[in-house]
Design a protein around this motif. Structure first.
Motif, PDB file in Angstrom:
ATOM      1  N   PHE A  33      86.264   0.178 -20.561  1.00  0.00           N
ATOM      2  CA  PHE A  33      86.099   0.425 -19.175  1.00  0.00           C
ATOM      3  C   PHE A  33      86.098  -0.444 -17.787  1.00  0.00           C
ATOM      4  N   ASN A  34      86.191  -2.175 -18.865  1.00  0.00           N
ATOM      5  CA  ASN A  34      86.428  -3.058 -17.792  1.00  0.00           C
ATOM      6  C   ASN A  34      87.679  -3.825 -17.694  1.00  0.00           C
ATOM      7  N   GLN A  35      88.839  -3.139 -19.047  1.00  0.00           N
ATOM      8  CA  GLN A  35      89.523  -3.818 -18.978  1.00  0.00           C
ATOM      9  C   GLN A  35      90.443  -3.510 -17.941  1.00  0.00           C
ATOM     10  N   PRO A  36      91.023  -1.581 -17.722  1.00  0.00           N
ATOM     11  CA  PRO A  36      91.521  -1.586 -15.884  1.00  0.00           C
ATOM     12  C   PRO A  36      90.952  -2.442 -14.615  1.00  0.00           C
ATOM     13  N   LEU A  37      89.817  -3.128 -14.657  1.00  0.00           N
ATOM     14  CA  LEU A  37      89.145  -3.708 -13.908  1.00  0.00           C
ATOM     15  C   LEU A  37      89.188  -4.935 -13.667  1.00  0.00           C
TER      16      LEU A  37
ATOM     17  N   ALA B 122      87.074  -7.598  -1.142  1.00  0.00           N
ATOM     18  CA  ALA B 122      88.655  -7.471  -2.192  1.00  0.00           C
ATOM     19  C   ALA B 122      88.736  -7.008  -3.490  1.00  0.00           C
ATOM     20  N   ILE B 123      87.733  -7.333  -4.780  1.00  0.00           N
ATOM     21  CA  ILE B 123      87.767  -6.271  -5.480  1.00  0.00           C
ATOM     22  C   ILE B 123      87.529  -5.255  -5.663  1.00  0.00           C
ATOM     23  N   VAL B 124      87.172  -4.254  -4.693  1.00  0.00           N
ATOM     24  CA  VAL B 124      87.330  -3.181  -4.427  1.00  0.00           C
ATOM     25  C   VAL B 124      88.323  -2.651  -4.149  1.00  0.00           C
ATOM     26  N   ALA B 125      89.436  -3.221  -3.770  1.00  0.00           N
ATOM     27  CA  ALA B 125      90.156  -2.938  -2.809  1.00  0.00           C
ATOM     28  C   ALA B 125      91.199  -3.247  -4.255  1.00  0.00           C
ATOM     29  N   SER B 126      90.932  -4.319  -4.902  1.00  0.00           N
ATOM     30  CA  SER B 126      92.177  -4.491  -5.856  1.00  0.00           C
ATOM     31  C   SER B 126      92.114  -3.296  -6.587  1.00  0.00           C
ATOM     32  N   TRP B 127      90.711  -3.122  -7.214  1.00  0.00           N
ATOM     33  CA  TRP B 127      90.247  -1.379  -7.770  1.00  0.00           C
ATOM     34  C   TRP B 127      91.260  -0.366  -7.291  1.00  0.00           C
ATOM     35  N   GLY B 128      91.271  -0.047  -6.274  1.00  0.00           N
ATOM     36  CA  GLY B 128      91.730   1.078  -5.888  1.00  0.00           C
ATOM     37  C   GLY B 128      91.103   2.112  -6.201  1.00  0.00           C
ATOM     38  N   GLU B 129      91.459   3.366  -6.186  1.00  0.00           N
ATOM     39  CA  GLU B 129      90.694   4.435  -6.164  1.00  0.00           C
ATOM     40  C   GLU B 129      90.190   4.780  -7.811  1.00  0.00           C
ATOM     41  N   SER B 130      90.117   3.679  -8.226  1.00  0.00           N
ATOM     42  CA  SER B 130      89.744   3.521  -9.574  1.00  0.00           C
ATOM     43  C   SER B 130      88.848   4.201 -10.272  1.00  0.00           C
ATOM     44  N   VAL B 131      88.463   5.223 -11.685  1.00  0.00           N
ATOM     45  CA  VAL B 131      87.351   5.899 -11.787  1.00  0.00           C
ATOM     46  C   VAL B 131      86.462   4.697 -12.767  1.00  0.00           C
ATOM     47  N   TRP B 132      87.301   3.427 -13.649  1.00  0.00           N
ATOM     48  CA  TRP B 132      86.720   2.906 -14.284  1.00  0.00           C
ATOM     49  C   TRP B 132      85.297   2.410 -13.939  1.00  0.00           C
ATOM     50  N   ALA B 133      84.903   2.552 -12.526  1.00  0.00           N
ATOM     51  CA  ALA B 133      84.492   1.194 -11.915  1.00  0.00           C
ATOM     52  C   ALA B 133      82.670   1.945 -11.975  1.00  0.00           C
ATOM     53  N   GLN B 134      83.484   3.402 -11.843  1.00  0.00           N
ATOM     54  CA  GLN B 134      82.446   4.604 -11.717  1.00  0.00           C
ATOM     55  C   GLN B 134      81.335   4.585 -13.213  1.00  0.00           C
ATOM     56  N   ALA B 135      82.811   4.456 -13.658  1.00  0.00           N
ATOM     57  CA  ALA B 135      82.021   4.959 -15.938  1.00  0.00           C
ATOM     58  C   ALA B 135      81.879   3.154 -15.883  1.00  0.00           C
TER      59      ALA B 135
END
Length: 176
Positions: free
Chosen positions: A30-34, A57-70
């Motif tokens: 899960f961390n790889q795409p983050l 800035a970190i959240v913005a760089s992740w965009g709408e990624s589900v990986w952070a939630q996962a």
């Protein structure tokens, strides 16, 4: 041959260890795409952001990624599993350590592992809130909880080494 090698690891510890390892591998995945330029270490960068501006800035760089939630939601399960695993391991390593000092150290070590697990759970709850609306208060709280978690884990693991080193051989040899 040392006493650890002669003492088989109970199946319960092996099962919990295996499941914990599977969840850890999932979290690494899960961390790889983050991992972005704003978060070179992925979730660890978010945990240690300390400021709302850095977290945003970190959240913005992740965009709408589900990986952070996962990653964060699986972190709750991981915290429970590694806490149980470390407590079971501590109990196992204390089986042939009946001394008062070893028992007292064991209580402290188990307490440190519980503190680590609880701080991990609270930290991840704070990080979930920080995903929606990054703030200085939440970012600093998450960083302090992460540091408490890592410190308790490291000191607890050092305590396990102390427990095992307290006496080089078990009081009664196995099989004797």
């Amino acid at each position: 041959m040392n006493d650890i090698a002669r003492k088989p690891i109970p199946p319960g510890i092996r099962w919990v260890g295996g499941i914990t390892a599977v969840i850890l591998v999932a979290q690494v995945g899960f961390n790889q795409p983050l991992q972005t330029s704003a978060a070179p270490q992925g979730m660890l960068s978010f945990q240690l952001a300390t400021t709302g501006e850095g977290a945003a800035a970190i959240v913005a760089s992740w965009g709408e990624s589900v990986w952070a939630q996962a990653s964060l939601w699986s972190g709750f399960l991981f915290a429970a599993l590694y806490t149980i695993l470390l407590i079971l391991l501590t109990n196992h390593l204390l089986v042939d350590r009946p001394g008062v000092r070893e028992r007292k150290t064991g209580r402290w070590v188990r307490g440190l592992f519980v503190v680590a697990g609880l701080s991990h759970v609270v930290e991840y709850a704070v990080l979930l809130a920080n995903l929606d609306a990054p703030s200085d208060r939440l970012s600093l709280s998450a960083t302090l909880l992460a540091l408490a978690n890592y410190t308790a884990l490291l000191v607890g693991l050092a305590g396990l080494v102390v427990i095992r080193a307290a006496r080089r051989h078990p009081l009664s040899p196995s099989g004797a």
